[in-house]
Enzyme design. Structure first.
Site, PDB file in Angstrom:
ATOM      1  CG  ASP A 186       0.506  -3.954   2.076  1.00 15.36           C
ATOM      2  OD1 ASP A 186      -0.249  -4.562   2.992  1.00 15.36           O
ATOM      3  OD2 ASP A 186       1.348  -2.720   1.881  1.00 15.36           O
ATOM      4  CE  LYS A 229       2.996  -5.600   3.685  1.00 17.81           C
ATOM      5  NZ  LYS A 229       2.501  -4.328   4.710  1.00 17.81           N
ATOM      6  CD  GLU A 232       8.209   0.185   7.416  1.00 20.41           C
ATOM      7  OE1 GLU A 232       7.476  -0.761   7.602  1.00 20.41           O
ATOM      8  OE2 GLU A 232       8.235   1.266   7.095  1.00 20.41           O
ATOM      9  CG  ASP A 253      -0.649   0.094   2.533  1.00 22.07           C
ATOM     10  OD1 ASP A 253       0.596   0.192   2.456  1.00 22.07           O
ATOM     11  OD2 ASP A 253      -1.314  -0.221   3.574  1.00 22.07           O
ATOM     12  CB  SER A 254       4.285   1.823  -0.126  1.00 23.70           C
ATOM     13  OG  SER A 254       5.012   0.590  -0.767  1.00 23.70           O
TER      14      SER A 254
HETATM   15  O1  KIV Z   1       3.242  -1.116   1.670  1.00 29.01           O
HETATM   16  C1  KIV Z   1       5.102  -1.322   1.487  1.00 29.01           C
HETATM   17  O2  KIV Z   1       5.356  -1.241   0.994  1.00 29.01           O
HETATM   18  C2  KIV Z   1       5.298  -2.234   2.799  1.00 29.01           C
HETATM   19  C3  KIV Z   1       6.345  -2.481   2.709  1.00 29.01           C
HETATM   20  C4  KIV Z   1       7.390  -1.171   3.026  1.00 29.01           C
HETATM   21  C5  KIV Z   1       7.025  -3.773   4.164  1.00 29.01           C
HETATM   22  O3  KIV Z   1       4.479  -2.468   3.648  1.00 29.01           O
END
Ligand code: KIV
Length: 268
Positions: free
Chosen positions: A87, A117, A186, A48-49
């Site tokens: 995610d 995730k 993290e 979700d980044s």
């Molecule tokens: O959203 C994301 O990219 C993440 C990773 C950095 C672990 O959660």
């Protein structure tokens, strides 16, 4: 396990047992996912980044299920060997376990992901258990969990105090017991991450958590030097693609303005 065979969850567990480090990166589209896969990355996370590095939001909080399913569908089409993990965005799994089942199921059914995730420890353990019981593999995420950024008040190191460190160790144990197949750690102290890693039978994947984790993940746009808005100390840049793109675009614009593009050879 040969270098070219499909990465599965048992494969990741065997890598931990064999002391082989697991490589993970994020992707949000078909093209980049394909490049990561061809380069031999084991886990591709549709993070979700993407809300920040793809959509330009200031945090991951505005990201929706529909956006994540769209990105996941694109990424999974580009992935052949890697394990594709989606995610779960803010509010897609925290309200009720049955809503989490419906949303996680969409990632497998509509998105083509192989696992999901989600962030958090004890408060999401029941949901992790429900998902894994019905065959949806779950990767946990502890430490600096960006969906809790309003509670934390910033992106600072987590697990520094004894209380926070104890809570993280407990949460990691709880997630493993609930069935998580791996746990992202993290931005926590390296010693703490190494201790948690040694205490678990499932792999830990570090981001800003030192070298003692079973694998590492970075946001691809950070390590390629595409995202320039901020750069945490744990990001190692392997390219400066933002400069490459700016320079290429400037050269193109110059050629168009001067009339040197297109040439005779580039015309019909
Ligand atoms: O959203 C994301 O990219 C993440 C990773 C950095 C672990 O959660």
């Amino acid at each position: 396990m040969t270098e070219h065979s499909k990465v599965t969850i048992p494969h990741l567990i065997r890598m931990k047992q064999a002391g082989e480090r697991i490589t993970c990166l994020t992707a949000y589209d078909w093209l980049i996912a394909g490049l990561l896969d061809q380069a031999g990355i084991e886990v591709i996370l549709v993070g979700d980044s993407g809300g920040m590095v793809f959509s330009g939001y200031e945090s991951t909080l505005p990201v929706t299920m529909d956006q994540m399913v769209y990105h996941t569908r694109a990424v999974s089409r580009g992935v052949g060997r890697a394990l594709c993990v989606a995610d779960m965005p803010f509010l897609s799994y925290q309200i009720r376990p049955d809503e989490a089942v419906r949303n996680a199921g969409r990632f497998l059914q509509e998105g083509g992901a192989e696992a999901v995730k989600l962030e958090g420890g004890e408060p999401v353990a029941e949901t992790v258990r429900r998902l894994t019981d019905i065959g949806i593999p779950v990767m946990g995420h502890l430490g600096l969990t960006p969906q809790s950024i309003r509670k934390f008040g910033g992106y600072r190191l987590r697990g520094k105090s004894d209380d926070e460190a104890e809570e993280l160790k407990k949460d990691a144990r709880i997630l493993e017991e609930a069935g998580a197949f791996a746990i992202v750690l993290e931005k926590i102290p390296a010693d703490l991450a190494a201790g948690i890693t040694a205490s678990l039978s499932v792999p830990t994947i570090g981001i800003g958590a030192g070298p003692g984790c079973d694998g590492q993940i970075l946001v691809t746009h950070d390590m390629l030097g595409l995202f320039e808005s901020f750069r945490p100390k744990f990001v190692r840049r392997y390219a400066d693609l933002a400069s490459v793109i700016r320079d290429a675009v400037k050269a193109y614009a110059e050629d168009v303005r001067s009339g040197s593009y297109p040439s005779k050879e580039e015309s019909y």
